[in-house]
Enzyme design. Sequence first.
Site, PDB file in Angstrom:
ATOM      1  N   ARG A  16       0.814  -1.225   0.000  1.00 58.12           N
ATOM      2  CA  ARG A  16       0.000   0.000   0.000  1.00 58.12           C
ATOM      3  C   ARG A  16       0.845   1.272   0.000  1.00 58.12           C
ATOM      4  O   ARG A  16       0.320   2.353  -0.258  1.00 58.12           O
ATOM      5  CB  ARG A  16      -0.952  -0.009   1.194  1.00 58.12           C
ATOM      6  N   GLY A  79       3.328 -15.195   8.101  1.00 58.33           N
ATOM      7  CA  GLY A  79       2.729 -14.706   9.327  1.00 58.33           C
ATOM      8  C   GLY A  79       3.742 -14.286  10.378  1.00 58.33           C
ATOM      9  O   GLY A  79       4.942 -14.558  10.285  1.00 58.33           O
ATOM     10  N   GLY A 101       8.844  -3.192  12.594  1.00 60.24           N
ATOM     11  CA  GLY A 101       9.589  -2.181  11.859  1.00 60.24           C
ATOM     12  C   GLY A 101       8.745  -1.084  11.278  1.00 60.24           C
ATOM     13  O   GLY A 101       9.269  -0.040  10.874  1.00 60.24           O
ATOM     14  N   ARG A 331      27.998  25.894   0.928  1.00 60.34           N
ATOM     15  CA  ARG A 331      28.078  24.521   0.436  1.00 60.34           C
ATOM     16  C   ARG A 331      29.051  23.709   1.291  1.00 60.34           C
ATOM     17  O   ARG A 331      29.724  24.263   2.168  1.00 60.34           O
ATOM     18  CB  ARG A 331      28.483  24.549  -1.039  1.00 60.34           C
ATOM     19  N   LYS A 349      32.164  27.678  -0.786  1.00 61.59           N
ATOM     20  CA  LYS A 349      32.309  26.230  -0.951  1.00 61.59           C
ATOM     21  C   LYS A 349      33.738  25.824  -0.627  1.00 61.59           C
ATOM     22  O   LYS A 349      34.691  26.386  -1.146  1.00 61.59           O
ATOM     23  CB  LYS A 349      31.953  25.839  -2.387  1.00 61.59           C
ATOM     24  N   ASN A 375      38.427  42.156   3.932  1.00 62.34           N
ATOM     25  CA  ASN A 375      37.220  42.665   3.285  1.00 62.34           C
ATOM     26  C   ASN A 375      37.189  42.169   1.850  1.00 62.34           C
ATOM     27  O   ASN A 375      38.114  42.429   1.070  1.00 62.34           O
ATOM     28  CB  ASN A 375      37.183  44.185   3.289  1.00 62.34           C
TER      29      ASN A 375
END
Length: 455
Positions: A16, A79, A101, A331, A349, A375
Amino acid sequence: MQNITTVILAAGHGKRMKSSLPKVLHNISGMSMVEHVIRVAQSVNSENIVCVVGHGKEQVKAQLKDAPVKFVEQNVQLGTGHAVMMADEYIEAGDILVLYGDVPLLSESTLNDFVAMHQKDDNDATVLSTIVDDPRGYGRIVRGSKGFERIVEHKDATPEELDINEINSGIMIVKAPILKTLLKQLENNNEQNEYYLTDIFGLILEQQGKIGVMIAEDDYEVMGINDRYNLSLADEYMQKRIKKKWMLEGVTMISPASTYIEIDVQIGKDTVIYPNSILQGNTVIGEDCIIGPSADIKNSIIDKGVSVKHSTIIDSKVDEKSSIGPYAYLRPKSDIGKHVKIGDFVEVKNSRVGDHSKVSHLSYIGDGEVGTNVNVGCGVVFVNYDGTHKHLTQIEDNAFIGCNTNLVAPVKVGKGAYVAAGSTITEDVPADAMAIARERQVIKTNWSNKYQKKV
């Protein structure tokens, strides 16, 4: 507590869910369902945690490769009783706790109370039940003058039994020698030809054994997840639990409903989280931070007093009293120092930005080492990629990089050096020097008169 072995049933298909992913691996608040169950099993100090796998077993094993579990396989699903039979080699002594689970919301407190009750009362078996408004489809707990009498499935219940609102969760704990013996006595003479684990309760009563029942106060804790709608309800419930925990620890959430926090996130007191923020993975937020609005932070460390607004941070570190955003993007492997400003539309990054430095807006810092009190002006680009390899850009302490500068790596700007706006720097700049790398301005007077229309 006495010795406990936990058997987690995780072999089902979960049709399902309509997914190629095994049901138990679907995510709730940053962790798969089965990992939630493993974590709660650890809270009762299980000596062994055994996971019964079947459908998608290789995916489940791969997901749990670092988890403290042992695996047994149920290649044909016959089962719940049959599933537990697969773990027979681990059913030796102490108590056997059976969990599922796809029942990921069971709390540590409820499970610990459940186990404690079973062992204190010296029950042969104890089942966890709950009270629901609509018990349709569930097995009912039938009680008599002496307590527990039996579990009756919905399809087999009498009209009187259908009115019972106490249902069986399926979660149970059984003395190991008793379970080992009774598993051999289970039969599959039913329409499904399956071995039902709940049949052991009738066998225990036939032998004058003692069965206890504990009612879980919150029925959500024993809710099984069968489809994507159930999954959304479970995630919503888990989110409320997580956010309540942090608010009670001194965190302010301006709009809890619009905030998403995964289960392993840590947050310091007096931090304020504004709407539409998402905190994921192993993120750690320090004290006195301002997070959001619209902060998206994953697997990152944010130290105390940091502000993050309308920004994304992934696999990075921001030291104390720094300001990120709005609209910044850190990043992976970004390391931002103390009292640093990373402003709007700045991307960083794989770079270190030292204490008291500023990258205020519209710049790209990639594969760089930026010293302290530097700066970096508007529109600066670390030109790090030659089409094959990435190269390092170094800016030493107290340097000043003017607007719209391209730093073509590998290149180094020395301490206290200045780079004039609009420069493209391809060679190292010595300490305390000024680098100008642009065409000299030329003015041609009366030049535009040739091209302007006469009025």
